[in-house]
Enzyme design. Structure first.
Site, PDB file in Angstrom:
ATOM      1  N   HIS A  90       0.829  -1.120   0.109  1.00  0.00           N
ATOM      2  CA  HIS A  90      -0.086  -0.079  -0.026  1.00  0.00           C
ATOM      3  C   HIS A  90       0.870   1.216   0.152  1.00  0.00           C
ATOM      4  O   HIS A  90       0.185   2.546  -0.185  1.00  0.00           O
ATOM      5  CB  HIS A  90      -0.841   0.185   1.036  1.00  0.00           C
ATOM      6  N   ASP A 117      -2.900 -10.730  -2.509  1.00  0.00           N
ATOM      7  CA  ASP A 117      -3.465 -10.187  -1.164  1.00  0.00           C
ATOM      8  C   ASP A 117      -4.769  -9.997  -1.262  1.00  0.00           C
ATOM      9  O   ASP A 117      -5.334  -9.340  -2.507  1.00  0.00           O
ATOM     10  CB  ASP A 117      -2.575  -8.969  -0.694  1.00  0.00           C
ATOM     11  N   HIS A 173      -6.488  -7.258  -0.536  1.00  0.00           N
ATOM     12  CA  HIS A 173      -6.578  -5.750  -0.765  1.00  0.00           C
ATOM     13  C   HIS A 173      -5.530  -5.499  -2.134  1.00  0.00           C
ATOM     14  O   HIS A 173      -4.294  -6.019  -2.036  1.00  0.00           O
ATOM     15  CB  HIS A 173      -6.238  -4.956   0.414  1.00  0.00           C
ATOM     16  N   ASP A 221      -4.702 -12.804   3.973  1.00  0.00           N
ATOM     17  CA  ASP A 221      -5.996 -12.325   4.458  1.00  0.00           C
ATOM     18  C   ASP A 221      -7.225 -12.759   3.410  1.00  0.00           C
ATOM     19  O   ASP A 221      -8.259 -12.283   3.618  1.00  0.00           O
ATOM     20  CB  ASP A 221      -6.187 -10.873   4.454  1.00  0.00           C
ATOM     21  N   TYR A 281      -4.363 -11.752   8.817  1.00  0.00           N
ATOM     22  CA  TYR A 281      -4.532 -10.928  10.321  1.00  0.00           C
ATOM     23  C   TYR A 281      -5.301 -11.912  11.278  1.00  0.00           C
ATOM     24  O   TYR A 281      -5.643 -11.682  12.410  1.00  0.00           O
ATOM     25  CB  TYR A 281      -5.605  -9.582  10.083  1.00  0.00           C
TER      26      TYR A 281
END
Length: 334
Positions: free
Chosen positions: A154, A190, A192, A279, A318
């Protein structure tokens, strides 16, 4: 497969983040890395490759800000971790802002990514871990794993967010290019979208970025990762976004990954960087895909079968109690 991680990466431990309208315990905890290290049987401590590869991706003013901001926050009399509360809506200009609050808004894009006095050291050694893995692959290994914590995808050239401060996948890709790789591809799986990685290579024709991720119409980071984003200028056609809906299970995810691998094969890279986030696992507390632990081995086998030398950079995940098993499953597939 060689694996790299520095204990210095555990130092970064913010107390809280702003999530869904309220403060909550910080999700990207040191325990994530500790569980992964235990599950994969340990890791080598990377040597220090210095700042050059980091500075090849991130701007000098941004790097200075990351190093200095926590002390400036404390000097301004602010308690706790440094967290922003105001961001530019229309555009980001290189203004000479005096207050630390304004500078945080200039160099970040969310309130879920605090800065602590230990953030720089942890992020620096996260970058060293991915550089060690990159040099191992450039030296002849078929694949190597970097336990990047904090994660990286990110973070842009001059901004942080999404728990990320230095973009480890981009640092690996640029280091490979600087070492002589003609073309490098990045596959991001991922949950995201890796907005920072996309931004860094948006106008580059020598690095291909493909991402399989949750549809940003409904999921963070919202403003990047839509299917019509394909790059600009020399980079037009070297960005591929494959957004998927909530509830995605293995078959549609694997089909999307296959599309990404086909596009990467046409690009013909000398090296692949895999941004891997666990995740996507069915029980992740902040995500909404339905992959199982066993699925990661199969996905890894599909990637390894393509034959490209591969640097694996850890991103999200997470559900701490199962995170190690999920990472171990991926590495077993390689």
């Amino acid at each position: 497969m060689r694996k790299f991680f520095s204990p210095a990466q555990l130092a970064h431990a913010p107390a809280r983040e702003l999530h869904n309208g309220g403060f909550t315990a910080y999700a990207e905890t040191p325990a994530r890395a500790q569980h992964i290290v235990a599950a994969i049987g340990g890791a080598e401590v990377p040597i220090d490759h210095g700042m050059a590869a980091i500075a090849a991706v991130h701007s000098a003013d941004y790097l200075a800000f990351l190093r200095e901001a926590p002390a400036r926050w404390s000097a301004a009399g602010r308690p706790g971790d440094a967290i922003g509360y105001v961001w530019p809506v229309v555009g980001r200009r290189p203004l000479r802002l005096e207050r630390i609050d304004g500078q945080i808004g200039r160099y970040s894009f969310d309130a879920s990514t605090p800065l602590t006095a230990q953030t720089w050291e942890a992020a620096y050694w996260s970058a060293q871990s991915v550089l060690a893995a990159t040099h191992a692959v450039l030296g002849g290994d078929r694949a190597a794993f970097a336990l990047c914590r904090p994660p990286g995808h990110h973070a842009g050239a001059d901004y942080y967010g999404g728990y990320c401060y230095l973009n480890t996948a981009a640092i690996a890709a640029q280091a490979a290019r600087d070492a002589g790789a003609r073309r490098v591809a990045i596959l991001d799986i991922d949950y995201h979208h890796g907005n920072g990685t996309q931004d860094i290579f948006w106008e580059r024709g020598d690095v291909f970025y493909a991402s399989v991720h949750a549809d940003p119409v409904r999921d963070y980071p919202f403003y990047w990762g839509h299917a019509d984003e394909v790059g600009e200028g020399a980079g037009r056609g070297t960005t591929l976004n494959l957004p998927l809906p909530h509830g995605t299970m293995l078959d549609p995810f694997r089909r999307a990954q296959a599309r990404a691998l086909d596009a990467i094969e046409r690009f013909a890279p000398d090296l692949l960087v895999l941004s891997f986030g666990a995740d996507t696992w069915e029980g992740d507390p902040i995500s909404h895909f339905k992959l199982t632990t066993a699925d990661y081995s199969g996905l890894a086998r599909d990637i390894a079968a393509c034959g490209w030398p591969c640097v694996v950079a850890m991103e999200g995940g997470y559900a701490i109690e199962t995170l190690g098993a999920n990472v171990a499953s991926l590495l077993e597939g390689f």
